[in-house]
Write a protein that holds these residues in place. Structure first.
Motif, PDB file in Angstrom:
ATOM      1  N   ASN A  13       0.758  -1.200   0.053  1.00 25.73           N
ATOM      2  CA  ASN A  13       0.149   0.176  -0.154  1.00 25.73           C
ATOM      3  C   ASN A  13       0.737   1.194   0.045  1.00 25.73           C
ATOM      4  O   ASN A  13       0.611   2.370  -0.551  1.00 25.73           O
ATOM      5  CB  ASN A  13      -0.873   0.085   1.312  1.00 25.73           C
ATOM      6  CG  ASN A  13      -2.082  -0.786   0.864  1.00 25.73           C
ATOM      7  OD1 ASN A  13      -2.426  -1.217  -0.030  1.00 25.73           O
ATOM      8  ND2 ASN A  13      -2.942  -1.202   2.078  1.00 25.73           N
ATOM      9  N   GLU A  14       1.912   1.274   0.571  1.00 28.24           N
ATOM     10  CA  GLU A  14       2.693   2.557   0.811  1.00 28.24           C
ATOM     11  C   GLU A  14       3.722   2.603  -0.063  1.00 28.24           C
ATOM     12  O   GLU A  14       4.154   3.887  -0.604  1.00 28.24           O
ATOM     13  CB  GLU A  14       3.303   2.655   2.283  1.00 28.24           C
ATOM     14  CG  GLU A  14       2.408   2.940   3.394  1.00 28.24           C
ATOM     15  CD  GLU A  14       2.849   2.819   4.875  1.00 28.24           C
ATOM     16  OE1 GLU A  14       4.314   2.930   4.754  1.00 28.24           O
ATOM     17  OE2 GLU A  14       2.104   2.751   5.979  1.00 28.24           O
ATOM     18  N   ARG A  15       4.297   1.693  -0.471  1.00 30.12           N
ATOM     19  CA  ARG A  15       5.423   1.724  -1.642  1.00 30.12           C
ATOM     20  C   ARG A  15       4.822   1.737  -3.008  1.00 30.12           C
ATOM     21  O   ARG A  15       5.507   2.477  -4.009  1.00 30.12           O
ATOM     22  CB  ARG A  15       6.360   0.550  -1.335  1.00 30.12           C
ATOM     23  CG  ARG A  15       7.050   0.574  -0.075  1.00 30.12           C
ATOM     24  CD  ARG A  15       8.178   1.698   0.109  1.00 30.12           C
ATOM     25  NE  ARG A  15       8.667   1.752   1.399  1.00 30.12           N
ATOM     26  CZ  ARG A  15       9.959   1.377   1.687  1.00 30.12           C
ATOM     27  NH1 ARG A  15      10.772   0.994   0.628  1.00 30.12           N
ATOM     28  NH2 ARG A  15      10.425   1.443   2.852  1.00 30.12           N
ATOM     29  N   HIS A  27       1.542   1.646  -3.714  1.00 28.55           N
ATOM     30  CA  HIS A  27       0.005   2.377  -3.722  1.00 28.55           C
ATOM     31  C   HIS A  27      -0.958   1.265  -4.407  1.00 28.55           C
ATOM     32  O   HIS A  27      -1.731   1.915  -5.333  1.00 28.55           O
ATOM     33  CB  HIS A  27       0.288   3.718  -4.599  1.00 28.55           C
ATOM     34  CG  HIS A  27       1.317   4.604  -4.165  1.00 28.55           C
ATOM     35  ND1 HIS A  27       1.050   5.528  -3.148  1.00 28.55           N
ATOM     36  CD2 HIS A  27       2.476   4.765  -4.455  1.00 28.55           C
ATOM     37  CE1 HIS A  27       2.020   6.238  -2.740  1.00 28.55           C
ATOM     38  NE2 HIS A  27       3.133   5.750  -3.448  1.00 28.55           N
ATOM     39  N   ASN A  42      -3.525   0.342  -2.666  1.00 30.28           N
ATOM     40  CA  ASN A  42      -4.820   0.501  -2.155  1.00 30.28           C
ATOM     41  C   ASN A  42      -5.524  -0.678  -1.870  1.00 30.28           C
ATOM     42  O   ASN A  42      -6.704  -0.951  -1.886  1.00 30.28           O
ATOM     43  CB  ASN A  42      -5.903   1.365  -2.982  1.00 30.28           C
ATOM     44  CG  ASN A  42      -5.114   2.695  -3.089  1.00 30.28           C
ATOM     45  OD1 ASN A  42      -4.791   3.379  -2.413  1.00 30.28           O
ATOM     46  ND2 ASN A  42      -5.132   3.334  -4.483  1.00 30.28           N
ATOM     47  N   GLU A  46      -2.905   0.632 -11.630  1.00 32.92           N
ATOM     48  CA  GLU A  46      -2.238   0.283 -10.276  1.00 32.92           C
ATOM     49  C   GLU A  46      -0.924  -0.552 -10.559  1.00 32.92           C
ATOM     50  O   GLU A  46       0.258  -0.366 -10.226  1.00 32.92           O
ATOM     51  CB  GLU A  46      -3.145  -0.094  -9.093  1.00 32.92           C
ATOM     52  CG  GLU A  46      -4.077   0.906  -8.634  1.00 32.92           C
ATOM     53  CD  GLU A  46      -4.916   0.393  -7.393  1.00 32.92           C
ATOM     54  OE1 GLU A  46      -5.182   1.152  -6.618  1.00 32.92           O
ATOM     55  OE2 GLU A  46      -5.488  -0.705  -7.592  1.00 32.92           O
ATOM     56  N   TYR A  62       8.898   5.134  -8.017  1.00 30.10           N
ATOM     57  CA  TYR A  62       7.393   5.054  -8.253  1.00 30.10           C
ATOM     58  C   TYR A  62       6.984   6.438  -8.723  1.00 30.10           C
ATOM     59  O   TYR A  62       7.083   7.303  -7.915  1.00 30.10           O
ATOM     60  CB  TYR A  62       6.623   4.643  -6.904  1.00 30.10           C
ATOM     61  CG  TYR A  62       5.158   4.699  -7.288  1.00 30.10           C
ATOM     62  CD1 TYR A  62       4.514   3.613  -7.500  1.00 30.10           C
ATOM     63  CD2 TYR A  62       4.407   5.830  -7.216  1.00 30.10           C
ATOM     64  CE1 TYR A  62       3.095   3.639  -7.689  1.00 30.10           C
ATOM     65  CE2 TYR A  62       3.113   5.806  -7.357  1.00 30.10           C
ATOM     66  CZ  TYR A  62       2.287   4.590  -7.696  1.00 30.10           C
ATOM     67  OH  TYR A  62       1.259   4.645  -7.899  1.00 30.10           O
ATOM     68  N   GLU A  89       3.327   8.536  -9.964  1.00 23.88           N
ATOM     69  CA  GLU A  89       2.169   8.553  -9.844  1.00 23.88           C
ATOM     70  C   GLU A  89       1.489   8.447 -11.188  1.00 23.88           C
ATOM     71  O   GLU A  89       1.889   9.319 -12.276  1.00 23.88           O
ATOM     72  CB  GLU A  89       1.476   9.478  -9.066  1.00 23.88           C
ATOM     73  CG  GLU A  89      -0.036   9.699  -9.124  1.00 23.88           C
ATOM     74  CD  GLU A  89      -0.528  11.054  -8.533  1.00 23.88           C
ATOM     75  OE1 GLU A  89      -1.651  11.113  -8.358  1.00 23.88           O
ATOM     76  OE2 GLU A  89       0.432  11.599  -7.970  1.00 23.88           O
ATOM     77  N   GLU A 136       8.887   8.977  -6.080  1.00 25.92           N
ATOM     78  CA  GLU A 136       9.453   8.784  -4.935  1.00 25.92           C
ATOM     79  C   GLU A 136      10.117   7.301  -4.859  1.00 25.92           C
ATOM     80  O   GLU A 136       9.897   6.311  -5.947  1.00 25.92           O
ATOM     81  CB  GLU A 136       8.185   8.285  -3.789  1.00 25.92           C
ATOM     82  CG  GLU A 136       7.252   7.321  -4.056  1.00 25.92           C
ATOM     83  CD  GLU A 136       6.050   7.306  -2.994  1.00 25.92           C
ATOM     84  OE1 GLU A 136       6.014   6.362  -2.428  1.00 25.92           O
ATOM     85  OE2 GLU A 136       5.025   8.079  -3.461  1.00 25.92           O
ATOM     86  N   ALA A 151      10.568   3.932  -4.203  1.00 26.89           N
ATOM     87  CA  ALA A 151       9.610   3.074  -3.500  1.00 26.89           C
ATOM     88  C   ALA A 151      10.470   2.074  -2.945  1.00 26.89           C
ATOM     89  O   ALA A 151      10.399   1.308  -1.861  1.00 26.89           O
ATOM     90  CB  ALA A 151       8.796   2.539  -4.505  1.00 26.89           C
TER      91      ALA A 151
END
Length: 173
Positions: free
Chosen positions: A38-40, A42, A44, A68, A82, A84, A108, A110
């Motif tokens: 989820n955090e690295r 994304h 969800n 995703e 990563y 977006e 970011e 990841a």
């Protein structure tokens, strides 16, 4: 033991799902795996996906979108960075005023570059080795990497892969 050993790379190439389940169960743990996804990346995932099957082999309860998955897979070819995903770089109104501008979007980190390179190498072998589940999908003159996935009873099928320039994720089911 019987003395028969299998590398993580060979398990990934051949989609032998018992290996990622064991790694998640014995080394990483479902809480850490859930947080990482989820955090690295994304993804969800819902709280009920904090289990071995959803995290290790992708049998999520709530599903993951192809967008995703493509963004997550792109990190392996981007040195662990990563980005977006988005559809447009810029949007302007009829007077040229910028309404949306993503041209300077920063990624970011990841995962570490070394880990991304290692995963990229394994995913490349899934395409180039004759026993790889993505064998035959190589694009000539490009490094191609991919991973396939199929759920029980063939209800869902995935192909996620790319080249140094493009990544795609395809689902049908």
């Amino acid at each position: 033991g019987s003395g028969n050993y299998l590398t993580v790379e060979e398990a990934l190439v051949r989609s032998l799902n018992t290996i990622p389940v064991r790694i998640l169960k014995e080394s990483l743990g479902t809480s850490n795996g859930f947080k990482y996804a989820n955090e690295r990346f994304h993804l969800n995932l819902a709280e009920k996906d904090k289990d071995l099957s959803p995290l290790a082999v992708g049998g999520t309860n709530t599903g993951v979108t192809t967008l995703e998955m493509a963004a997550a897979f792109a990190t392996f070819g981007n040195g662990g960075r990563y980005f977006e995903p988005y559809s447009y770089y810029t949007v302007t109104d009829r007077h040229g005023n910028v309404l949306l501008d993503r041209r300077n979007t920063q990624p970011e980190q990841a995962i570490k570059d070394e880990r991304a390179q290692s995963m990229l190498g394994m995913l490349t072998k899934a395409v180039t080795q004759s026993n790889g589940t993505g064998y035959g999908s190589k694009i000539s003159r490009f490094q191609t990497f991919a991973k396939t996935g199929t759920t029980s009873d063939n209800n869902d099928k995935w192909y996620c892969g790319g080249t140094p320039h493009y990544v795609t994720a395809v689902w049908y089911g």
